[in-house]
Design a protein around this motif. Structure first.
Motif, short mmCIF file in Angstrom:
data_model
loop_
_atom_site.label_atom_id
_atom_site.label_comp_id
_atom_site.label_asym_id
_atom_site.label_seq_id
_atom_site.Cartn_x
_atom_site.Cartn_y
_atom_site.Cartn_z
N THR A 64 0.84 -1.19 0.00
CA THR A 64 0.00 0.00 0.00
C THR A 64 0.88 1.25 0.00
N GLU A 65 0.27 2.36 -0.38
CA GLU A 65 0.99 3.62 -0.32
C GLU A 65 1.37 3.94 1.12
N ASP A 66 0.49 3.62 2.05
CA ASP A 66 0.80 3.87 3.46
C ASP A 66 2.03 3.08 3.91
N GLN A 67 2.17 1.84 3.46
CA GLN A 67 3.35 1.05 3.81
C GLN A 67 4.62 1.69 3.26
N LEU A 68 4.53 2.22 2.07
CA LEU A 68 5.71 2.83 1.46
C LEU A 68 6.07 4.16 2.10
N MET A 69 5.11 4.81 2.73
CA MET A 69 5.39 6.10 3.37
C MET A 69 5.71 5.97 4.86
N ALA A 70 5.57 4.78 5.40
CA ALA A 70 5.76 4.59 6.84
C ALA A 70 7.22 4.35 7.18
N PRO A 71 7.63 4.64 8.42
CA PRO A 71 8.97 4.25 8.87
C PRO A 71 9.12 2.73 8.79
N GLY A 72 10.36 2.28 8.69
CA GLY A 72 10.61 0.85 8.65
C GLY A 72 10.50 0.23 7.27
N LEU A 73 10.55 1.03 6.21
CA LEU A 73 10.39 0.48 4.86
C LEU A 73 11.54 -0.46 4.51
N VAL A 74 12.76 -0.13 4.90
CA VAL A 74 13.89 -1.02 4.60
C VAL A 74 13.66 -2.39 5.23
N GLU A 75 13.23 -2.41 6.48
CA GLU A 75 12.98 -3.68 7.16
C GLU A 75 11.86 -4.46 6.47
N LEU A 76 10.81 -3.76 6.05
CA LEU A 76 9.70 -4.43 5.35
C LEU A 76 10.18 -5.05 4.05
N LEU A 77 10.95 -4.30 3.26
CA LEU A 77 11.41 -4.82 1.97
C LEU A 77 12.37 -5.98 2.16
N ILE A 78 13.26 -5.88 3.14
CA ILE A 78 14.18 -6.98 3.38
C ILE A 78 13.43 -8.23 3.82
N THR A 79 12.37 -8.06 4.61
CA THR A 79 11.53 -9.20 4.98
C THR A 79 10.93 -9.85 3.75
N ARG A 80 10.39 -9.04 2.85
CA ARG A 80 9.81 -9.57 1.61
C ARG A 80 10.88 -10.24 0.75
N PHE A 81 12.05 -9.61 0.66
CA PHE A 81 13.11 -10.21 -0.15
C PHE A 81 13.55 -11.55 0.43
N ARG A 82 13.57 -11.67 1.74
CA ARG A 82 13.92 -12.97 2.35
C ARG A 82 12.87 -14.02 2.00
N GLN A 83 11.60 -13.61 1.95
CA GLN A 83 10.55 -14.56 1.57
C GLN A 83 10.68 -14.96 0.10
N LEU A 84 11.18 -14.05 -0.72
CA LEU A 84 11.36 -14.33 -2.15
C LEU A 84 12.66 -15.06 -2.44
N ALA A 85 13.59 -15.04 -1.49
CA ALA A 85 14.92 -15.57 -1.73
C ALA A 85 14.95 -17.04 -2.17
N PRO A 86 14.12 -17.94 -1.60
CA PRO A 86 14.19 -19.33 -2.07
C PRO A 86 13.90 -19.46 -3.57
N MET A 87 12.95 -18.70 -4.09
CA MET A 87 12.68 -18.76 -5.53
C MET A 87 13.83 -18.17 -6.33
N VAL A 88 14.37 -17.05 -5.86
CA VAL A 88 15.50 -16.43 -6.56
C VAL A 88 16.71 -17.35 -6.54
#
Length: 240
Positions: free
Chosen positions: A205-229
């Motif tokens: 969401t736009e709110d997620q992208l504007m909130a503090p902690g975006l780096v942590e959120l993206l790294i969490t998502r990237f870790r979830q994507l890492a097995p496929m990558v």
């Protein structure tokens, strides 16, 4: 700065703001050079600069996922896609993309003409998402992925069928209507074998992208994507 220090330093930081999406919504309505040039300082301040700062802050924590993927915060030639569209071979002559995005690519991407996996972020009003995968690989690289899938179906399913993965991500891109030439149309993973793009995306969401902690959120998502990558790197004989 270590990855943990980088995440901690950015945990209270915001990157994108309402002005970011205000500019992009304006660009949707006025996609022409006169409008853009008159507001280029706004683009630099509210769109380009926060995107480059985000990329820079992702570099250290990204290396903890894989040391072979690069977050390059250069204005030109780095991870951020240009906002200017290539209109030479299309009837759509709008000069600008109506979104901003980056891809954090494998270190061998230039050598292999882009046929490598990447992590991706797309920032667009009402259509923000994070994703990963290989987009439109050349035929010989696509055959490598399909062959690897035939020979390693269990590891592919483990990487892409977990409850955590399917809760967050959906496959996208194009697929053939029939089985690709030389592949069994009754194969248990025929829907995957028909893919032309091995990419997934998860909405933000736009709110997620504007909130503090975006780096942590993206790294969490990237870790979830890492097995496929990681699996795609194996298919293409790349280090992960």
């Amino acid at each position: 700065m270590t990855a943990r220090q980088s995440i901690r330093a950015s945990s209270r930081r915001t990157y994108f703001r309402p002005a970011t999406f205000r500019f992009l919504r304006g660009l949707e309505k006025h996609n022409d050079r006169a409008w853009f040039n008159a507001r280029k300082p706004d683009y630099i301040a509210h769109v380009r600069t926060p995107m480059l700062e985000l990329i820079a802050d992702l570099a250290a924590p990204l290396a903890t996922i894989s040391p072979h993927f690069v977050a390059d915060a250069r204005v030109q030639g780095g991870s951020m896609f240009r906002i200017y569209r290539d209109v030479r071979f299309t009837h759509d002559k709008r000069p600008y993309k109506e979104w901003i995005s980056f891809r954090l690519c494998h270190e061998r991407t230039r050598e292999l003409a882009g046929d490598t996996p990447c992590f991706y972020l797309h920032v667009q009003p009402r259509a923000c998402f994070v994703g990963a995968g290989v987009w439109r690989p050349r035929r010989e690289r696509l055959v490598l992925i399909r062959d690897y899938l035939v020979n390693n179906p269990a590891s592919w399913q483990q990487a892409t069928r977990s409850a955590e993965f399917t809760r967050e991500f959906r496959f996208g891109g194009e697929a053939l209507k029939r089985a690709p030439l030389g592949f069994d149309p009754t194969h248990e993973l025929i829907d995957d074998l028909r893919r032309r793009d091995f990419v997934v995306h998860g909405a933000l969401t736009e709110d997620q992208l504007m909130a503090p902690g975006l780096v942590e959120l993206l790294i969490t998502r990237f870790r979830q994507l890492a097995p496929m990558v990681d699996w795609l790197c194996g298919a293409l004989d790349l280090d992960f």
